[in-house]
Motif scaffolding. Structure first.
Motif, PDB file in Angstrom:
ATOM      1  N   GLY A 122       0.804  -1.201  -0.024  1.00  0.00           N
ATOM      2  CA  GLY A 122      -0.036   0.111   0.105  1.00  0.00           C
ATOM      3  C   GLY A 122       0.700   1.198  -0.040  1.00  0.00           C
ATOM      4  O   GLY A 122       2.032   1.296   0.434  1.00  0.00           O
ATOM      5  N   LEU A 123       0.308   2.282  -0.594  1.00  0.00           N
ATOM      6  CA  LEU A 123       1.231   3.518  -0.628  1.00  0.00           C
ATOM      7  C   LEU A 123       0.039   4.645  -0.425  1.00  0.00           C
ATOM      8  O   LEU A 123      -1.210   4.505  -0.725  1.00  0.00           O
ATOM      9  CB  LEU A 123       1.486   3.612  -2.063  1.00  0.00           C
ATOM     10  CG  LEU A 123       2.741   2.853  -2.607  1.00  0.00           C
ATOM     11  CD1 LEU A 123       3.333   2.869  -3.925  1.00  0.00           C
ATOM     12  CD2 LEU A 123       4.020   3.205  -1.624  1.00  0.00           C
TER      13      LEU A 123
ATOM     14  N   SER B 279      -1.160   8.582  -1.256  1.00  0.00           N
ATOM     15  CA  SER B 279      -1.045   9.355  -2.594  1.00  0.00           C
ATOM     16  C   SER B 279       0.160  10.389  -2.434  1.00  0.00           C
ATOM     17  O   SER B 279       0.768  10.617  -3.365  1.00  0.00           O
ATOM     18  CB  SER B 279      -2.433  10.403  -2.921  1.00  0.00           C
ATOM     19  OG  SER B 279      -3.285  10.270  -1.656  1.00  0.00           O
ATOM     20  N   ASP B 280       0.288  10.809  -1.105  1.00  0.00           N
ATOM     21  CA  ASP B 280       1.761  11.682  -1.070  1.00  0.00           C
ATOM     22  C   ASP B 280       2.924  10.996  -1.357  1.00  0.00           C
ATOM     23  O   ASP B 280       3.827  11.560  -1.794  1.00  0.00           O
ATOM     24  CB  ASP B 280       1.721  12.175   0.573  1.00  0.00           C
ATOM     25  CG  ASP B 280       2.842  13.009   0.698  1.00  0.00           C
ATOM     26  OD1 ASP B 280       2.951  14.106   0.041  1.00  0.00           O
ATOM     27  OD2 ASP B 280       3.601  12.752   1.660  1.00  0.00           O
ATOM     28  N   GLN B 281       3.043   9.624  -0.832  1.00  0.00           N
ATOM     29  CA  GLN B 281       4.161   8.902  -1.337  1.00  0.00           C
ATOM     30  C   GLN B 281       4.047   8.666  -2.458  1.00  0.00           C
ATOM     31  O   GLN B 281       5.412   8.905  -3.077  1.00  0.00           O
ATOM     32  CB  GLN B 281       4.047   7.460  -0.422  1.00  0.00           C
ATOM     33  CG  GLN B 281       4.359   7.529   0.961  1.00  0.00           C
ATOM     34  CD  GLN B 281       3.938   6.177   1.496  1.00  0.00           C
ATOM     35  OE1 GLN B 281       3.296   5.490   1.093  1.00  0.00           O
ATOM     36  NE2 GLN B 281       4.939   5.870   2.608  1.00  0.00           N
ATOM     37  N   VAL B 282       3.208   8.333  -3.410  1.00  0.00           N
ATOM     38  CA  VAL B 282       3.292   8.282  -4.783  1.00  0.00           C
ATOM     39  C   VAL B 282       3.706   9.575  -5.527  1.00  0.00           C
ATOM     40  O   VAL B 282       4.604   9.360  -6.390  1.00  0.00           O
ATOM     41  CB  VAL B 282       1.957   7.883  -5.463  1.00  0.00           C
ATOM     42  CG1 VAL B 282       1.785   7.850  -6.774  1.00  0.00           C
ATOM     43  CG2 VAL B 282       1.232   6.416  -5.106  1.00  0.00           C
ATOM     44  N   CYS B 283       3.081  10.685  -5.196  1.00  0.00           N
ATOM     45  CA  CYS B 283       3.545  11.975  -5.584  1.00  0.00           C
ATOM     46  C   CYS B 283       5.051  12.028  -5.479  1.00  0.00           C
ATOM     47  O   CYS B 283       5.618  12.653  -6.401  1.00  0.00           O
ATOM     48  CB  CYS B 283       3.091  13.223  -4.730  1.00  0.00           C
ATOM     49  SG  CYS B 283       1.044  13.157  -5.369  1.00  0.00           S
ATOM     50  N   ARG B 284       5.512  11.741  -4.244  1.00  0.00           N
ATOM     51  CA  ARG B 284       7.055  12.150  -3.895  1.00  0.00           C
ATOM     52  C   ARG B 284       7.927  11.133  -4.689  1.00  0.00           C
ATOM     53  O   ARG B 284       9.070  11.614  -5.082  1.00  0.00           O
ATOM     54  CB  ARG B 284       7.104  12.263  -2.488  1.00  0.00           C
ATOM     55  CG  ARG B 284       6.701  13.488  -1.907  1.00  0.00           C
ATOM     56  CD  ARG B 284       6.630  13.297  -0.288  1.00  0.00           C
ATOM     57  NE  ARG B 284       8.145  13.072   0.131  1.00  0.00           N
ATOM     58  CZ  ARG B 284       8.539  12.793   1.365  1.00  0.00           C
ATOM     59  NH1 ARG B 284       7.538  12.530   2.321  1.00  0.00           N
ATOM     60  NH2 ARG B 284       9.811  12.769   2.002  1.00  0.00           N
ATOM     61  N   ILE B 285       7.296   9.745  -5.162  1.00  0.00           N
ATOM     62  CA  ILE B 285       8.114   8.999  -5.754  1.00  0.00           C
ATOM     63  C   ILE B 285       8.121   9.590  -6.989  1.00  0.00           C
ATOM     64  O   ILE B 285       9.271   9.691  -7.878  1.00  0.00           O
ATOM     65  CB  ILE B 285       7.469   7.434  -5.652  1.00  0.00           C
ATOM     66  CG1 ILE B 285       7.709   6.891  -4.331  1.00  0.00           C
ATOM     67  CG2 ILE B 285       7.874   6.516  -6.600  1.00  0.00           C
ATOM     68  CD1 ILE B 285       6.751   5.540  -4.052  1.00  0.00           C
ATOM     69  N   TYR B 286       7.145   9.865  -7.665  1.00  0.00           N
ATOM     70  CA  TYR B 286       7.012  10.301  -9.043  1.00  0.00           C
ATOM     71  C   TYR B 286       8.054  11.533  -9.251  1.00  0.00           C
ATOM     72  O   TYR B 286       8.687  11.825 -10.159  1.00  0.00           O
ATOM     73  CB  TYR B 286       5.543  10.429  -9.571  1.00  0.00           C
ATOM     74  CG  TYR B 286       5.364   9.232 -10.464  1.00  0.00           C
ATOM     75  CD1 TYR B 286       5.740   9.107 -11.753  1.00  0.00           C
ATOM     76  CD2 TYR B 286       4.469   8.369  -9.838  1.00  0.00           C
ATOM     77  CE1 TYR B 286       5.439   7.668 -12.381  1.00  0.00           C
ATOM     78  CE2 TYR B 286       4.359   7.087 -10.484  1.00  0.00           C
ATOM     79  CZ  TYR B 286       4.662   6.816 -11.663  1.00  0.00           C
ATOM     80  OH  TYR B 286       4.578   5.893 -12.333  1.00  0.00           O
ATOM     81  N   ALA B 287       7.916  12.438  -8.169  1.00  0.00           N
ATOM     82  CA  ALA B 287       8.671  13.781  -8.261  1.00  0.00           C
ATOM     83  C   ALA B 287      10.185  13.574  -8.056  1.00  0.00           C
ATOM     84  O   ALA B 287      11.046  14.248  -8.462  1.00  0.00           O
ATOM     85  CB  ALA B 287       8.128  14.922  -7.151  1.00  0.00           C
TER      86      ALA B 287
ATOM     87  N   GLY C 171       9.683  -1.042   1.639  1.00  0.00           N
ATOM     88  CA  GLY C 171       9.947  -2.145   0.782  1.00  0.00           C
ATOM     89  C   GLY C 171      11.362  -2.493   1.188  1.00  0.00           C
ATOM     90  O   GLY C 171      12.084  -2.178   2.040  1.00  0.00           O
ATOM     91  N   LYS C 172      11.918  -3.109   0.213  1.00  0.00           N
ATOM     92  CA  LYS C 172      13.374  -3.542   0.488  1.00  0.00           C
ATOM     93  C   LYS C 172      14.337  -2.368  -0.099  1.00  0.00           C
ATOM     94  O   LYS C 172      14.022  -1.483  -0.581  1.00  0.00           O
ATOM     95  CB  LYS C 172      13.702  -4.800  -0.344  1.00  0.00           C
ATOM     96  CG  LYS C 172      13.182  -4.747  -1.879  1.00  0.00           C
ATOM     97  CD  LYS C 172      13.743  -6.077  -2.648  1.00  0.00           C
ATOM     98  CE  LYS C 172      13.594  -6.078  -4.005  1.00  0.00           C
ATOM     99  NZ  LYS C 172      12.228  -6.029  -4.630  1.00  0.00           N
ATOM    100  N   ASP C 173      15.605  -2.460   0.143  1.00  0.00           N
ATOM    101  CA  ASP C 173      16.461  -1.577  -0.011  1.00  0.00           C
ATOM    102  C   ASP C 173      16.929  -1.675  -1.629  1.00  0.00           C
ATOM    103  O   ASP C 173      17.864  -2.331  -1.945  1.00  0.00           O
ATOM    104  CB  ASP C 173      17.980  -1.818   1.032  1.00  0.00           C
ATOM    105  CG  ASP C 173      18.810  -0.621   0.516  1.00  0.00           C
ATOM    106  OD1 ASP C 173      18.445   0.431   0.011  1.00  0.00           O
ATOM    107  OD2 ASP C 173      20.033  -1.025   1.045  1.00  0.00           O
TER     108      ASP C 173
ATOM    109  N   ALA D 223      -2.702  -0.901  -2.549  1.00  0.00           N
ATOM    110  CA  ALA D 223      -3.791  -0.173  -2.112  1.00  0.00           C
ATOM    111  C   ALA D 223      -3.147   1.606  -2.228  1.00  0.00           C
ATOM    112  O   ALA D 223      -2.144   1.507  -1.920  1.00  0.00           O
ATOM    113  CB  ALA D 223      -4.300  -0.444  -0.817  1.00  0.00           C
ATOM    114  N   LEU D 224      -4.172   2.493  -2.367  1.00  0.00           N
ATOM    115  CA  LEU D 224      -3.829   3.787  -2.485  1.00  0.00           C
ATOM    116  C   LEU D 224      -4.799   4.318  -1.547  1.00  0.00           C
ATOM    117  O   LEU D 224      -6.006   4.273  -1.310  1.00  0.00           O
ATOM    118  CB  LEU D 224      -4.494   4.439  -3.880  1.00  0.00           C
ATOM    119  CG  LEU D 224      -4.161   6.077  -3.926  1.00  0.00           C
ATOM    120  CD1 LEU D 224      -2.778   6.441  -4.156  1.00  0.00           C
ATOM    121  CD2 LEU D 224      -4.972   6.677  -4.676  1.00  0.00           C
TER     122      LEU D 224
END
Lengths: 272, 272
Positions: free
Chosen positions: B121-122, B124-132, B143-145, B213-214
């Motif tokens: 699960g993520l 939406s803030d995490q998804v935004c920061r991942i894509y940024a 997750g894993k390293d 999950a979002l």
């Protein structure tokens, strides 16, 4: 004959006129300055195609040196270093390779080469400059090989008697006479290979990762101009992003025309 | 009087036929309908076309892809009768071409990762920061390293548009993100990259990828329908001006009760 030549000439001229015509709206200094940057963020007003132009050149300039030594090696094998039967077999295989559609190379590489690169280097996704350069090297290998091969074929009969009179072995004849005599063929092969590598779309599109950036290492993702056009052509046709594609097209056209002229010049023996 | 009754009877009979099945609108008609554009639409279009052509062999319907942008462009230029898009045509496009838009289904867009990825699960803030490009390692989101490999779609993609607007809130997408050209290519790329993250139409989800999950909501068409999953878009058919004749009959058929099951079977939510 003359008619078809005329027709072909007209088509090329029309193509150039068309590209130039659509590039005209891009000519005001501000737009042009924007175009010649490496900043491609169409939703934030960045329409620079420089990163893609650099991507195309980097890809082609790395694919050619990868393929060239192999092409020379294959030609030497065909013309004297290998047994005649094996030589014939290799030649047939190379000729067969010219007919393989580039999308097939791309597809196989996505499933074999990309995971291999990812596992081997532990850096990035595997979709990279290196993956696309290797794919392109395979693509241009037969073109370059056949170009050099045809030059060898011309050179060989001319020196066969001389070489026999000097008592040279086939390998000696090849290395000391045929190879130096085929310099023009090598140059033509380099130029032709470069032209094909710059012009190919499917392999960069499928393997290079298509990130619109200047790559920092061969394992980084980059985007070639051809792939860029393929990706952006479906956008809103009234946007500046769409118009910038014509500039990309003009750049590619000029590059290809340059390659053709260079090839003519080489084949004409260095005279314009 | 008698004749009047007869006419009334015929009219009634005609009405029964007309309302009996959506396919009856095609009775006695003939002609071609060309359809192109959004790739998400294709399963629905093909099944509808097959039903119509089986009922009336005089009508020929061709269905092609190309993407949302291509659909709008082609219908606007009069090259096809119906241009499909997974995004609403821009105001400029509507004004320039005089498009009529028909939304027939809702589709959700889900974040996808490899099935081997332990992240379930993520936010939406995490998804935004991942894509940024601010979060670059999976260990920062549980997750894993391992470094995160970003995958995104080209600017012409309707899928990208909805994901970017509704989930990424029009934020930046890191320039190093790999760009792929279709929902299918996205699924292939992410399914084979254990450290990859991408996004695709919910209709495309299967066992080869995992949709985390979002904000605690598992992305399914049901969640998209009841509004708990917010990243949704409408699927449109576009025509140049109001449709007429068999094109109108086709649009009515897809928007009518006969196609509800077809749309559901294709993994989307009918709007009617």
């Amino acid at each position: 004959m003359r008619l078809s030549a005329l027709l072909t000439g007209c088509v090329v001229a029309a193509l150039l006129a068309f590209l130039v015509h659509f590039c005209l709206p891009l000519l005001d200094p501000k737009t042009l300055a924007g175009l010649l940057t490496a900043d491609w963020r169409p939703f934030h007003g960045g329409f620079g195609i420089l990163a893609m132009a650099a991507g195309s050149l980097l890809l082609a300039l790395s694919a050619v040196p990868l393929a060239f030594p192999v092409a020379v090696g294959v030609c030497c094998f065909i013309h004297g270093l290998g047994s005649p039967r094996a030589a014939r077999l290799v030649l047939r295989a190379v000729q067969l390779m010219t007919g393989v559609p580039t999308v097939v190379y791309g597809f196989v590489a996505v499933f074999v080469l990309v995971p291999l690169l990812r596992a081997a280097f532990h850096h990035g996704s595997g979709f990279s400059w290196l993956a696309a350069a290797l794919g392109l090297a395979v693509l241009i290998l037969p073109t370059m090989t056949l170009m050099i091969h045809s030059q060898f074929q011309v050179a060989e009969p001319r020196i066969r008697l001389t070489a026999a009179a000097l008592g040279l072995t086939r390998a000696q004849r090849l290395l000391h006479l045929v190879v130096p005599l085929s310099r023009r063929g090598f140059a033509a092969a380099l130029v032709l290979g470069f032209g094909r590598a710059v012009g190919d779309t499917m392999i960069p599109l499928m393997l290079s990762g298509n990130a619109a950036q200047l790559p920092g290492s061969p394992l980084d993702s980059l985007r070639a101009l051809t792939a860029h056009i393929a990706l952006v052509v479906a956008t809103d046709s009234h946007s500046l992003a769409y118009l910038s594609l014509f500039a990309a097209g003009l750049f590619l056209f000029t590059a290809t025309a340059g390659v053709t002229i260079a090839l003519r010049w080489i084949q004409g023996g260095g005279r314009p | 009087m008698k004749r009047g009754l007869l006419a009334l009877g015929m009219l009634l009979a005609l009405c029964t036929v007309a309302f009996g099945s959506g396919l009856d609108a095609f009775k006695g008609q003939k002609g071609d309908i060309a359809i192109a554009g959004g790739t998400a639409h294709i399963p629905v279009m093909e099944k509808a076309a097959r039903n119509i052509m089986t009922a009336n062999p005089d009508i020929r319907i061709s269905v092609a892809g190309g993407g949302s942008g291509v659909g709008i462009q082609k219908v606007g230029e009069g090259l096809v009768a119906i241009g499909n898009s997974g995004r609403k045509a821009s105001e400029e496009e509507v004004a320039k071409y005089g498009l009529a838009m028909f939304a027939f289904a809702v589709d959700g867009v889900a974040t996808i990762v490899s099935p081997d990825n332990p992240v379930g699960g993520l936010t939406s803030d995490q998804v935004c920061r991942i894509y940024a490009g601010e979060i670059t390692n999976w260990k920062d989101v549980g997750g894993k390293d391992a470094a995160i490999n970003l995958y995104t779609r080209d600017e012409a993609s309707g899928t990208r548009e909805v994901y970017w607007k509704k989930l990424l809130k029009k934020g930046t997408i890191a320039a190093s993100a790999n760009v792929v050209a279709s929902n299918g290519a996205m699924k292939t790329a992410v399914s084979r990259d254990p450290d990859g993250i991408g996004y695709a139409s919910i209709g495309y989800l299967d066992a080869t990828v995992k949709a985390p999950a979002l904000d605690g909501v598992v992305p399914t068409q049901e969640a998209a329908k009841d509004g708990s999953y917010p990243v949704v878009r409408k699927l449109y058919m576009n025509t140049k001006g109001e449709p007429a004749g068999i094109v109108k009959a086709f649009v009515d058929y897809v928007m009518g009760p006969d196609c509800v099951q077809i749309i559901k079977d294709s993994g989307y939510i009918p709007l009617h």
